[in-house]
Design an enzyme around this catalytic site. Structure first.
Site, mmCIF file in Angstrom:
data_model
loop_
_atom_site.group_PDB
_atom_site.id
_atom_site.type_symbol
_atom_site.label_atom_id
_atom_site.label_comp_id
_atom_site.label_asym_id
_atom_site.label_seq_id
_atom_site.Cartn_x
_atom_site.Cartn_y
_atom_site.Cartn_z
ATOM 1 N N CYS A 1 62.764 13.716 6.066
ATOM 2 C CA CYS A 1 64.027 14.182 5.478
ATOM 3 C C CYS A 1 64.991 13.054 5.163
ATOM 4 O O CYS A 1 66.147 13.282 4.869
ATOM 5 C CB CYS A 1 64.672 15.245 6.358
ATOM 6 S SG CYS A 1 65.196 14.627 7.961
ATOM 7 N N HIS B 1 69.261 -3.463 -29.198
ATOM 8 C CA HIS B 1 69.146 -3.838 -27.792
ATOM 9 C C HIS B 1 69.852 -2.838 -26.895
ATOM 10 O O HIS B 1 69.300 -2.327 -25.917
ATOM 11 C CB HIS B 1 69.748 -5.231 -27.578
ATOM 12 C CG HIS B 1 69.704 -5.690 -26.144
ATOM 13 N ND1 HIS B 1 70.763 -5.507 -25.291
ATOM 14 C CD2 HIS B 1 68.712 -6.270 -25.431
ATOM 15 C CE1 HIS B 1 70.430 -5.980 -24.103
ATOM 16 N NE2 HIS B 1 69.184 -6.448 -24.171
#
Lengths: 853, 853
Positions: B815, B453
């Protein structure tokens, strides 16, 4: 390019080009009123002056010269002539009145030759040399920039030397002496010679008037009155007439109706043997116009005829400046008279009754500011009766005001920043005092009449003013005023009643204004024509009752959080917020629900079947928290916590940008108990009073899911009561505007929160704009303050976009501050908003604005 | 309505309905892979389960029964049969993989009759009763809600009593005893009897799997991975096969390629005599798959063929679960294998080389998160060489990480809030640990293999992980770990290398990642197909150089204020802000200009002719001021002022909502010297280096006048230098979007500042959303965090509106942070944005995203 229009060529419709003063002078000449000849340099000349490096260019010079020659021909006088010299005044005059804001030069054309001619012609050598020295002094100050007091010192020196006390005692020869000193002073201070050639004098004066367009005080005035900085001022060149040729001459200002009360009586003041500026500047206290009847009955009769003619011709109450030169009457100016708010309403309604204007015109005549002033509180008469006034002056601008005494405009401005109410006490006010007057609650002047600078400006601003309180001796140096034996000092509290002219020591309570019959009439006319609904923003039974009195048709915004702040309530609110124990917090919420329910019941009863739109909790929780150490300690004890613990919780709730933080629907979604308590209070109160027309409004939605989820939770609560509610939302984020059509599918109504919407659309925090918005207005980056008047191109576009994407009959309202601003209301009406809501005192403004069409 | 599909009826394209696991099981059966028979309850059944009050309705029960009968016929076994009982597994399987997030029940169908049959059939009574008790335990926990450790205590008690240490020593009879205890425990704890009827068992198990869809950990996982909460899970009912029938049986997990490196080798692990869950849960450390060749050569060969077939058939690297029952191979699952970021790139490029996928497919195979991980720093090898590792485990997820030791997921979450980097140390991780793993820099487990896991989840998250470090003894109680004689305690700093499996004491520096050949290849393919320009947000020469290495085509956002913070500079900046003496402030500005010029020269040189877009000062001035007493005192001394004076100025500059305060163009307009200094630095540096392609960008414009005035001021400064500049603006307020067409008439380019635009469009402060956004995501009010992925319906609409009102060839870029987010980039590309700009490390993400098409 023609920059100059003679008075004969112009008319009253040329205001934009000739300014208000120039256009009206021309109009008066056209209809046969005795106006001294002259011509006007257009506002276009002023604009081009600024485009051409602030110099008067050659072509304009030539045009001026040509017009001077024409004027010489018309008047039979000549510039600088040794026998019959032409003397002129040079006055500014923009298309929108800016009284006293720009410069004026009188007696231009005087030099050592023409002064002699003036002496001979008037038979008064003292008058002639006094006029010459006044001209040099004015020109030296305004055009050449020499400080006023340098000249005044010279006169003081002479008076000390000759042991004289008044200017009037100074002889012609002594004035000659002073003239010579003045000319030396000017050269010493400026390095330039005082121009003796009248043509040079004229060019200098014109340039100075153009430049005064951009003086600080003029810019301030335009910002204050939202006048564009681009329109420029015209310059009026007009043959001088003299009111100071002795006791057969005089000067005065009159109004066709009483500008303070609006009563239809002839009203004005005059001074014998004085120049016009003496009345306006308030240096001598003038006589009431009625007294002229005894002194010069023919002139008085002529004036009464003028009063009738000019008001009828211009269709509005007129403010007329006149001069009597050797028993001959000349009108130097007429314009729509500034008036108090009460006068504005009375004149407008009476002129409708007299069939002079239409009802719609009457609605346009009364401005938002007028109504606001009218609804300003007045002094409590009962309380006033118990006090003996300290002094009594002229009731120059109505209303009551209480504040601490300050003596300078600067102190008033500073006090305003500290939110300290002040009364500005001055000998007389001058244009430099404008910002200080605006920062004061009221104004007292020791000199000056009802038409003095202080009186005119205070009325325009809606500030109470008492002028000409001659009992007051002001000792500015020591910060004292003396009234008989009583000495009051800077900082002492006084009260003025601008409606009676009384001045009192200490504070007198103010009482809410009543709506008089004339105003009631106006409101009824507006109600007849308007289609827009007008509601109020109110959260207390008192406010609700007042708003209904003012004509509100219901509540457009009831802010539940305003019910939180009473002493016993805020404690529960704070417990609810701060407790980490869910049981305590749940108990506090029950208390909140209880008192909110009681409030709603009371409000519902007053409203009867009128609609109420209730906004659920909007502000961030930390707004309710205590700040002072004392309060924190008190709360800590009450909650059995340490003050440190409380402080930590407060710190935890602190936000960097609270305006965009955890508030509005974001709180309701994350604290479901809060929603439950608020909605339960609203609907259980409704069920108990069988209230109809309840609207529940969700604030700050920006995503349709926020609305859908909250709506379903609200409906689940409402279901428990036997009552109908409509559920809508504020539209106050740009995103809500963009997706409004989606929200509209689920909502019963929208209310635009134009305050927040303006903040977010611009990215402006209302709390922080103080650092740049004034500069923005000064630099003309913005034409308006978008928080006062709706920004049509930005915020307005978002609103239009919403309205074009939802069904036409969808109910939309505006509940931001703009809902009480006339121009904004007109815009809202145009784009299809159905209802505006504003604070109770603005309800009448909204009604009148909605009625103007 | 048909809710159930047998494996024979399905295929791999039915993922949405059958889930990934169900569709692939069906597909495998279809193409002849040995898959135990079974059938799948569709995701629709799960969705309807939630619509029908979370009960299995009658029609569905009938359909299940019918399918069980079919399965009994196919397998020749019967539910609860005393001779040949049918045992089934019940597993969840959504259309998007959520490994370990939901519940599974094995051995269903066992009861006191069938267990006997199983004992007989397997010839292993101990195995049969162990299986039965496992089933009861699992069912008791998952379906009936009895705590896990109550069962475990029973086993411990028995072992203490019988003095046994391992479960394997427990006899069949002892298991029988425990089974009886278990059944009593369940009844005592739940008030319900454990169902012995297999059909009842099945209905209970299906219900439990449906419910596990909305378990906290599953919701958390979906939020983390942006998986919709609406899609539901399918349930697979499949005949059990047993890997724990002795040493001719076994179970394993294998990958068709190495999921850690991507190398094309067979990779996997197996355990003999074990159930499948034993491998995944990491309780025993398994053996490498290659070792199976020696033990079971035929099976191994069969597996190798499967590897080939399945990868080719599914066109991607497969993660295969298999069981060997008495030397017969069964495949229980195949799915696209989770892989490390490096593996993702390597596999994608190699599969293109092998002609298995196209280049565009390869670009889609590599996720944003993969690239981000790849660009994560690795440990500095030189520094590492000088240290002796404390221990070595399995290299479960690559990358280096340093942090303080914590032992629980909760501690990791808390540390994350304090921004304290931690390494989570666990025996093994379980789905409950997900949020803690996400909050950690890296993970160590003492047990568990490469497919445990911890390993799978860490790889998915891009967290470095070392698993199976068997030398570590963990004493969670006392907060200690022991490695031989060394004792480390909670809070001690350690470093792990997830690429080598090493664990070190203390800190090791990290070095910036390199782009390897495979990744370079991928970037080249993307560059071939993309049309969008990709620039970088960078303000230092170092960042600029790195971004160019990563493929940036220039600078899209150079934030001048980032140059202010170095020690000697910030002093000048503070002087400039705080000085009321214009001379001092002017001098400080000159210093600022000087150092900014130097910085620009350096950056220009690195850039050569590539474009640079420089944003003028944006943040409010108070961001630069000192906060600590020490700094304030130091500054006061330097400025010859009292600390109190400095504090007052700081207080004065404080803002209520700084995000919407005096910043951006508002500063530039009100402090013209600041503009002058910044622009002079930019252009004088440009003139000196003959730099081309300089773009100057004005931030926070909301009104066209702001832009026009600043542009003209900038041009006046630029004029003085022999250089060309383009002047543009950020579009980052909603109002700028609305009036963009007006601004476009004057501007050379636009750059969308999507961070601020998102803030203002929603009315969300990024600094304050922590208090409600997580809750919004949890309640599914928002599907995405709009600061991570562009909000298409709101912010995106504003952007589209801008683009539709300006000329098509007008240069627009983005941006904000979204310029480095794959999904956002795809959107920007679609709506016609020309350039995106992002932080250097995100440049490759942007390039790949732009190349996907």
């Amino acid at each position: 390019m023609n920059y100059i229009t003679s008075f004969e060529q112009g008319n009253k419709n040329m205001t934009e080009l000739l300014g208000g003063k120039g256009a009206n002078l021309a109009e008066m000449q056209r209809i046969g009123i005795p106006v001294p000849d002259g011509f006007t340099l257009s506002t276009k000349a002023c604009i081009d002056f600024y485009n051409k490096d602030e110099k008067i260019w050659e072509a304009l010079q030539e045009e001026i010269e040509k017009n001077i020659i024409d004027l010489e021909e018309k008047t039979g006088k000549k510039f600088g002539d040794e026998k019959n010299p032409l003397l002129v005044s040079v006055r500014s005059g923009a298309s929108i009145s800016m009284p006293g804001m720009m410069d004026t030069i009188l007696n231009l054309g005087l030099n050592f030759e023409s002064v002699e001619a003036l002496a001979k012609k008037s038979g008064n050598s003292r008058f002639a040399y006094d006029s010459f020295r006044r001209f040099i002094q004015m020109y030296g100050n305004v055009v050449m920039g020499v400080e006023h007091n340098i000249f005044e010192n010279e006169i003081s020196r002479l008076k000390t030397h000759t042991k004289k006390t008044n200017d009037t005692e100074i002889t012609a020869d002594e004035w000659k002496e002073i003239i010579n000193e003045y000319i030396i002073i000017i050269e010493k201070n400026t390095g330039k010679k005082f121009p003796l050639d009248p043509k040079k004098q004229l060019l200098g004066a014109i340039e100075a008037v153009f430049k005064s367009w951009n003086a600080d005080r003029a810019i301030f005035y335009r910002n204050l009155n939202k006048i564009s900085h681009d329109i420029g001022t015209a310059v009026n060149i007009q043959m001088m007439v003299f009111g100071n040729l002795g006791d057969t001459s005089g000067t005065g200002v009159c109004f066709t109706r009483n500008p303070s009360t609006g009563e239809n009586v002839f009203y004005g003041e005059f001074l014998l043997n004085a120049q016009g500026e003496d009345v306006v500047a308030g240096i001598r206290t003038p006589n009431p116009i009625l007294e002229l009847e005894k002194i010069m009955p023919i002139i008085y009769k002529e004036l009464c005829e003028l009063r009738e003619n000019l008001e009828n011709h211009f269709g509005d109450m007129q403010d007329i400046e006149f001069t009597i030169e050797n028993e001959k009457l000349f009108v130097l100016q007429t314009r729509s008279g500034k008036r108090s708010a009460a006068a504005s309403v009375r004149i407008a309604t009476e002129m409708v009754a007299e069939n002079k204007i239409t009802k719609i015109q009457a609605l346009h005549r009364v401005t938002d500011a007028d109504i606001e002033t009218l609804l300003h509180p007045k002094l409590d008469e009962k309380e006033k009766m118990k006090k003996i006034p300290l002094a009594k002056g002229l009731p120059a601008s109505p209303g009551g005001a209480t504040g601490k005494i300050v003596f300078t405009a600067n102190d008033a401005v500073e006090a305003k920043k500290r939110e300290e109410p002040v009364i500005l006490v001055r000998h007389e006010t001058s244009p430099e005092d404008i910002s200080g007057m605006h920062s004061s609650e009221g104004i007292i002047t020791a000199c000056g009449g009802m038409t003095s600078h202080a009186a005119v400006v205070a009325r325009g601003m809606g500030r109470p003013c008492v002028s000409g309180v001659s009992e007051i001796k002001i000792d500015e140096q020591r910060g004292l005023i003396m009234i008989d034996d009583l000495v009051l000092k800077s900082g002492d509290v006084i009260t003025i009643d601008g409606s009676s002219g009384e001045v009192f020591e200490g504070k007198i309570s103010k009482i809410p204004p009543q709506i008089d019959a004339a105003f009631q009439q106006l409101l009824e006319w507006a109600t007849e024509t308007k289609t827009l609904g007008v509601r109020t923003n109110a959260d207390t039974p008192k406010d609700v009752a007042r708003a209904l009195e003012f004509g509100a048709e219901g509540i457009g915004l009831c802010r539940t959080e305003h019910m939180f702040f009473e002493k016993d309530r805020i404690v529960e609110v704070r417990k609810m917020i701060l407790s980490e124990d869910s049981e305590i917090s749940e108990k506090a919420l029950q208390e909140i629900e209880k008192f909110q329910k009681e409030d709603f019941i009371e409000i519902y009863k007053i409203l009867e079947d009128r609609p109420i739109c209730i906004r659920l909790l909007d502000p961030p929780l930390h707004e309710f928290l205590p700040q002072s150490d004392y309060e924190i300690e008190e709360l800590a004890e009450m909650m059995n916590k340490t003050p440190l613990h409380i402080r930590e919780r407060i710190e935890y709730l602190h936000e960097v940008n609270p305006m965009m933080g955890h508030r509005g629907c974001r709180l309701l979604l994350t604290i479901p108990n809060l929603l439950e308590a608020q909605v339960s209070a609203i609907v259980s109160a409704g069920a108990e009073t069988q209230k109809k027309n309840i609207e529940i409004m969700i604030p700050l939605v920006s995503h349709v899911s926020e609305f859908i989820i909250l709506k379903s939770r609200i409906e689940n609560i409402v279901k428990k009561y036997n009552i109908q509610c409509r559920i809508g939302t504020m539209i106050e984020t740009p995103r809500a505007c963009i997706i409004a059509n989606e929200i509209a599918k689920h909502a019963d109504f929208f209310s635009f929160g134009t305050n927040d919407l303006t903040q977010m659309t611009f990215g402006f925090s209302r709390d922080d704009i103080g650092k740049f918005l004034p500069e923005y207005l000064k630099q003309e980056i913005f034409e308006i303050d978008p928080f006062q008047e709706i920004d049509k191109n930005g915020v307005g576009e978002l609103m239009k976009n919403v309205l074009s994407h939802i069904p036409e009959n969808f109910k939309t309202s505006v509940c931001g501050e703009h809902g009480g601003n006339g121009k904004s209301i007109t815009f809202f009406d145009e784009i299809g908003i159905k209802i505006v809501s504003c604070s109770p005192f603005r309800v009448p403004i909204a009604i009148v604005a909605a009625g103007r069409k």
